[in-house]
Design an enzyme around this catalytic site. Structure first.
Site, PDB file in Angstrom:
ATOM      1  N   GLY A  14      -9.114  11.365   6.758  1.00 46.56           N
ATOM      2  CA  GLY A  14      -8.665  10.583   8.091  1.00 46.56           C
ATOM      3  C   GLY A  14      -7.146  10.154   7.711  1.00 46.56           C
ATOM      4  CB  SER A  15      -3.878  10.698   8.005  1.00 46.49           C
ATOM      5  OG  SER A  15      -3.958  11.947   9.203  1.00 46.49           O
ATOM      6  N   GLY A  16      -5.283   8.584  10.616  1.00 45.45           N
ATOM      7  CA  GLY A  16      -4.745   7.930  11.724  1.00 45.45           C
ATOM      8  C   GLY A  16      -4.393   6.359  11.384  1.00 45.45           C
ATOM      9  CD1 TRP A  18      -9.340   1.510  12.925  1.00 46.05           C
ATOM     10  CD2 TRP A  18      -9.287   0.534  11.053  1.00 46.05           C
ATOM     11  NE1 TRP A  18      -9.371   0.244  13.306  1.00 46.05           N
ATOM     12  CE2 TRP A  18      -9.554  -0.563  12.185  1.00 46.05           C
ATOM     13  CE3 TRP A  18      -9.210   0.008   9.735  1.00 46.05           C
ATOM     14  CZ2 TRP A  18      -9.743  -1.886  11.675  1.00 46.05           C
ATOM     15  CZ3 TRP A  18      -9.453  -1.180   9.492  1.00 46.05           C
ATOM     16  CH2 TRP A  18      -9.676  -2.173  10.397  1.00 46.05           C
ATOM     17  N   GLY A  19      -7.279   4.757   9.157  1.00 48.14           N
ATOM     18  CA  GLY A  19      -7.330   5.810   7.930  1.00 48.14           C
ATOM     19  C   GLY A  19      -6.232   5.319   6.865  1.00 48.14           C
ATOM     20  CB  ALA A 158      -5.531  -0.022  12.025  1.00 46.65           C
ATOM     21  CE  LYS A 209     -16.461  -2.404  18.542  1.00 46.37           C
ATOM     22  NZ  LYS A 209     -15.130  -2.094  18.741  1.00 46.37           N
ATOM     23  CG  ASN A 274     -13.204   0.956  24.379  1.00 44.49           C
ATOM     24  OD1 ASN A 274     -13.535   2.215  24.695  1.00 44.49           O
ATOM     25  ND2 ASN A 274     -13.267   0.863  22.758  1.00 44.49           N
TER      26      ASN A 274
END
Length: 362
Positions: A14-16, A18-19, A158, A209, A274
């Site tokens: 995963g490279s978003g 957070w990644g 992140a 949440k 959100n």
């Protein structure tokens, strides 16, 4: 099972944003811990950025210019466009990728990884089956890859974590040794960790949440103040605890008071995607699909998706009066209810506490 390997080799999927933040932390930590291989394999979905491959940009500049710009990724973190190649020789697999791709990834990795590897999921949300039952993504990973899979869930963005702002997270692992290994791997002086053996509770808290954050966005669109949002947080926390007690009775109440619970809930309701997208949805009067297309590049809003999943569970068990906040938030997303009705549901939730929850073990 013993995980006493000579060397721990890490692979991140995963490279978003957070990644990338996790890659920055893990890349630095492995160089300071004797038991870990200093090279970290990082599966990066290949994209073309200004006529250059994203993996080439990362490996040459050590920056994920698309998803976490202006943050330097350690040079020992190697971007690899093939997930099977990235996982080769790894015995710690960290999953930080969009939830819609996780099944496809697991199918690609099935039978091609170390059978004694440790899995660690940072993926929020639930999968639904045809009957409307939900299960956590860590369970999918564990089932498909046949590996012990822990979770890491907590408050903070992140960008804040990558900046080194003071943050914390919760590691959920039924295996104490796995929890200890992951704690050593990801903890820093500015990113604190607590290990809980209530892995399901940690993951479920972090999913629920997101529904409440959508409700906070609705209140913001109605121009209510922070006090109203604070009341929503209190009442929704009680609904969260009751929901888990009804549908996942093996979880622990204490989990809600870790970073994955109340801290995550508060931070999300005052400053996350959100909340922001839900406010825009009410103010714009557009369809949710149109808002998602305009503001999320067509991605699904996580809180709305989870809200629908929980709504069907509530309706199927005729528990509408027991979970009025969860129930009405989905109705608002479908335009079957007006956002003002959330206030009435908050009043009903207060009453439901005395009708349904007097037997909760507080």
């Amino acid at each position: 099972m013993s995980y006493d390997w000579e060397t721990y080799k890490v692979c991140i999927f995963g490279s978003g944003n957070w990644g990338s933040a996790i890659a920055k932390i893990v890349g630095k930590n492995v160089t300071m811990i004797e038991d870990f291989d200093t090279e970290v394999a990082w599966y990066v979905y290949e994209e073309i950025i200004e006529d250059r491959k994203l993996t080439d940009i990362i490996n040459e500049t050590h920056e994920n210019v698309k998803y976490l710009p202006n943050q330097i990724i350690p040079e020992n973190v190697i971007a690899i466009p093939d997930p099977v190649e990235a996982a080769k020789d790894a015995n710690i697999l960290i999953f930080v990728m969009p939830r819609k791709f996780i099944r496809q990834l697991c199918c690609a990795l099935e039978g091609r990884i170390n059978p004694n590897a440790i899995g660690c999921s940072l993926i929020k949300g639930f999968q639904s089956d045809k009957s409307g039952n939900i299960r956590q993504y860590s369970h999918l990973i564990a089932e498909k890859l046949k590996i012990q899979t822990a979770v890491v869930m907590g408050a903070g963005s992140a960008g804040e974590v990558a900046d080194g702002n003071f943050s914390e997270t919760t590691i959920g692992s039924v295996d104490r040794e796995v929890g200890r290994i992951l704690q050593v791997l990801i903890e820093t002086p500015h990113f604190l960790t607590v290990v809980s053996n209530d892995a399901d509770g940690v993951e479920i808290c972090s999913a629920l949440k997101n529904i409440v954050a959508c409700g906070a966005g609705f209140l913001d669109a109605l121009d209510h103040g922070n006090s109203t949002t604070a009341i929503l947080i209190r009442l929704a926390l009680i609904e969260m605890i009751d929901f888990v007690d009804v549908f996942f009775p093996d979880t622990k109440l204490s989990t809600f008071f870790q970073s994955c619970g109340i801290v995550n809930l508060i931070s999300t309701c005052f400053g996350c995607q959100n909340r922001r997208i839900s406010e825009a949805y009410i103010r714009s009067q557009k369809t949710l699909v149109k808002v998602e297309k305009d503001l999320l590049n067509g991605q699904k809003l996580l809180g709305a998706e989870i809200s629908e999943q929980i709504y069907h569970m509530i309706v199927r068990t005729e528990a509408e009066e027991r979970f009025p906040i969860f129930f009405i938030i989905h109705k608002i997303f479908t335009r079957e209810a007006k956002p003002e009705q959330l206030l009435e549901s908050m009043r009903n939730s207060h009453c439901a506490h005395f009708r349904f929850r007097h037997n909760l073990d507080w």
